[in-house]
Design a protein around this motif. Structure first.
Motif, PDB file in Angstrom:
ATOM      1  N   CYS A   1       0.840  -1.197   0.000  1.00 59.75           N
ATOM      2  CA  CYS A   1       0.000   0.000   0.000  1.00 59.75           C
ATOM      3  C   CYS A   1       0.876   1.248   0.000  1.00 59.75           C
ATOM      4  CB  CYS A   1      -0.967   0.024   1.189  1.00 59.75           C
ATOM      5  SG  CYS A   1      -0.191   0.322   2.783  1.00 59.75           S
ATOM      6  N   LYS A   2       0.371   2.293  -0.613  1.00 62.89           N
ATOM      7  CA  LYS A   2       1.015   3.592  -0.566  1.00 62.89           C
ATOM      8  C   LYS A   2       0.748   4.204   0.805  1.00 62.89           C
ATOM      9  CE  LYS A   2       1.177   8.011  -3.026  1.00 62.89           C
ATOM     10  NZ  LYS A   2       0.606   8.806  -4.147  1.00 62.89           N
ATOM     11  N   PRO A   3       1.739   4.847   1.430  1.00 60.20           N
ATOM     12  CA  PRO A   3       1.525   5.437   2.766  1.00 60.20           C
ATOM     13  C   PRO A   3       0.298   6.358   2.790  1.00 60.20           C
ATOM     14  CG  PRO A   3       3.849   5.497   2.205  1.00 60.20           C
ATOM     15  CD  PRO A   3       3.136   5.016   0.973  1.00 60.20           C
ATOM     16  N   GLY A   4      -0.571   6.116   3.779  1.00 54.59           N
ATOM     17  CA  GLY A   4      -1.787   6.899   3.904  1.00 54.59           C
ATOM     18  C   GLY A   4      -2.961   6.368   3.115  1.00 54.59           C
ATOM     19  N   PHE A   5      -2.765   5.253   2.385  1.00 48.53           N
ATOM     20  CA  PHE A   5      -3.835   4.683   1.559  1.00 48.53           C
ATOM     21  C   PHE A   5      -3.922   3.185   1.822  1.00 48.53           C
ATOM     22  CE2 PHE A   5      -2.454   8.530  -0.479  1.00 48.53           C
ATOM     23  CZ  PHE A   5      -3.623   9.127  -0.931  1.00 48.53           C
ATOM     24  N   GLY A   6      -4.114   2.821   3.107  1.00 46.67           N
ATOM     25  CA  GLY A   6      -4.078   1.429   3.507  1.00 46.67           C
ATOM     26  C   GLY A   6      -5.443   0.810   3.723  1.00 46.67           C
ATOM     27  N   ILE A   7      -5.477  -0.193   4.602  1.00 42.23           N
ATOM     28  CA  ILE A   7      -6.690  -0.978   4.845  1.00 42.23           C
ATOM     29  C   ILE A   7      -7.848  -0.116   5.337  1.00 42.23           C
ATOM     30  CG2 ILE A   7      -7.672  -2.818   6.278  1.00 42.23           C
ATOM     31  CD1 ILE A   7      -4.915  -4.123   6.258  1.00 42.23           C
ATOM     32  N   ASP A   8      -7.534   0.878   6.164  1.00 40.09           N
ATOM     33  CA  ASP A   8      -8.601   1.706   6.728  1.00 40.09           C
ATOM     34  C   ASP A   8      -9.432   2.384   5.639  1.00 40.09           C
ATOM     35  OD1 ASP A   8      -6.143   3.092   6.273  1.00 40.09           O
ATOM     36  OD2 ASP A   8      -6.999   4.859   7.236  1.00 40.09           O
ATOM     37  N   LYS A   9      -8.825   2.647   4.489  1.00 33.45           N
ATOM     38  CA  LYS A   9      -9.567   3.290   3.406  1.00 33.45           C
ATOM     39  C   LYS A   9     -10.539   2.327   2.724  1.00 33.45           C
ATOM     40  CE  LYS A   9      -7.157   6.958   4.148  1.00 33.45           C
ATOM     41  NZ  LYS A   9      -7.760   8.072   4.917  1.00 33.45           N
ATOM     42  N   LEU A  10     -10.270   1.032   2.840  1.00 34.54           N
ATOM     43  CA  LEU A  10     -11.184   0.031   2.282  1.00 34.54           C
ATOM     44  C   LEU A  10     -12.430  -0.148   3.138  1.00 34.54           C
ATOM     45  CD1 LEU A  10      -8.831  -2.905   1.174  1.00 34.54           C
ATOM     46  CD2 LEU A  10     -10.285  -1.522  -0.313  1.00 34.54           C
ATOM     47  N   ARG A  11     -12.337   0.264   4.408  1.00 31.84           N
ATOM     48  CA  ARG A  11     -13.385  -0.080   5.364  1.00 31.84           C
ATOM     49  C   ARG A  11     -14.035   1.133   6.024  1.00 31.84           C
ATOM     50  NH1 ARG A  11     -15.809  -4.342   5.229  1.00 31.84           N
ATOM     51  NH2 ARG A  11     -16.090  -4.306   7.489  1.00 31.84           N
ATOM     52  N   ASP A  12     -13.845   2.327   5.456  1.00 29.10           N
ATOM     53  CA  ASP A  12     -14.334   3.540   6.119  1.00 29.10           C
ATOM     54  C   ASP A  12     -15.704   4.000   5.641  1.00 29.10           C
ATOM     55  OD1 ASP A  12     -13.723   4.428   3.604  1.00 29.10           O
ATOM     56  OD2 ASP A  12     -12.232   5.920   4.237  1.00 29.10           O
ATOM     57  N   ASP A  13     -16.358   3.201   4.783  1.00 30.81           N
ATOM     58  CA  ASP A  13     -17.693   3.547   4.259  1.00 30.81           C
ATOM     59  C   ASP A  13     -17.703   4.875   3.508  1.00 30.81           C
ATOM     60  OD1 ASP A  13     -19.172   1.265   5.044  1.00 30.81           O
ATOM     61  OD2 ASP A  13     -19.289   2.018   7.092  1.00 30.81           O
TER      62      ASP A  13
END
Length: 234
Positions: free
Chosen positions: A36-48
Motif C-alpha cells: 500500500c502507498k503510505p496513507g492509503f491502507g486498509i482503513d480506506k477500504l473499510r471507512d464507508d
C-alpha cells in the motif's frame, strides 16, 4: 469489432442489508494487503467513504487477504469500483480464492464485467480439484480418469474481465448446491488493470453472511389481553 458492454452496477449494500437477509461481517476479520502507498491502507477500504481508496504500491497481482478466527459462512462480496475517477488504476481482472490459510487457497471465482464465472465444489473429486464449474460437475457424473479431469478443468477455467465498472459489484460465493461457502480465509487477487495500469485503487469491500430466520419470528405477536397476562414469568 464490437465493444464489450460495460459492467452494470449492483444495488447499494445498505439497501441489501435493509432486506434483513444478509449482514456485513468484515469487522470480524483480520485484513492484510500485499502492499500500500503510505496513507492509503486498509482503513480506506473499510471507512464507508466512496471518496477514499486503498492504493497498491508494488508488482501485480495485488492481494487483499481477509482472515477469520473461526470458520465463517460467507454468501457474497461487495466491491466498489469507479472507472470514471480511477481510470488506469481501476481493476480489470479479479480472482477470488478461499481456504483455511495461505497454503491451501483455491480459486473459486473469476469476476468479469458482464458476468460472474461461478466455480462450484464437486465433492466426489474434491481431492483432485476442489473448484470446478457447473459444466465440469455435470460431465463428471460418469467415471473419468484423472487426466480427463485435468484437461476439462483447464479448458473451463476461463478468465473474465471487468469493463469500465462504476458502482458496486456483487460476487456471490456459493457451493454446488447454491449454499453460501464456509471458510477461514478469502483472498482477492487483482490481476490486471484497465489501460495496462500497474497500481490499483480499490474504494470499498464488503463481506456478507446470510441472516438466518429466527423461529420466534414465525409466530404471531401476542396482542390480546388473555395472552398478555401470561407473557412474562412471575
Amino acid at each position: 469489432m464490437a465493444t464489450a458492454p460495460k459492467t452494470p452496477p449492483g444495488a447499494d449494500p445498505k439497501q441489501l442489508e435493509r432486506t434483513g437477509t444478509i449482514r456485513e461481517i468484515g469487522s470480524q476479520a483480520v485484513w492484510s494487503l500485499s502492499s500500500c502507498k503510505p496513507g492509503f491502507g486498509i482503513d480506506k477500504l473499510r471507512d464507508d467513504n466512496l471518496e477514499t481508496y486503498w492504493q497498491s504500491d508494488g508488482p501485480q497481482p495485488h492481494l487483499i487477504n481477509i482472515q477469520f478466527r473461526v470458520k465463517t459462512t460467507v454468501k457474497m462480496l461487495g466491491i466498489y469500483a469507479d472507472f470514471k475517477t480511477d481510470e488506469s488504476y481501476t481493476p480489470r481482472k479479479i480472482s477470488v480464492r478461499v481456504g483455511n490459510n495461505f497454503h491451501n487457497l483455491q480459486e473459486i471465482r473469476s469476476k468479469g464485467l458482464e458476468e460472474i464465472l461461478l466455480w462450484l465444489v464437486a465433492p466426489d473429486i474434491q481431492d483432485i480439484f476442489p473448484a470446478l464449474s457447473l459444466a465440469a460437475a455435470i460431465a463428471l457424473t460418469a467415471p473419468v480418469q484423472t487426466a480427463d479431469v485435468e484437461r476439462l478443468f483447464s479448458a473451463l477455467k476461463l478468465k473474465l474481465e471487468m469493463v469500465e465498472p462504476s458502482g458496486w459489484i456483487h460476487i456471490p460465493l456459493l457451493d454446488i448446491i447454491n449454499n453460501p461457502i464456509q471458510t477461514f480465509m478469502i483472498q482477492i487477487a487483482l490481476l490486471s488493470n484497465h489501460q495496462n495500469g500497474r497500481d490499483t485503487h480499490m474504494r470499498q469491500i464488503k463481506v456478507y453472511t446470510p441472516v438466518e430466520e429466527s423461529s420466534v419470528g414465525k409466530f404471531r405477536r401476542c396482542t390480546t389481553l388473555d395472552f398478555m397476562m401470561y407473557r412474562t414469568i412471575r
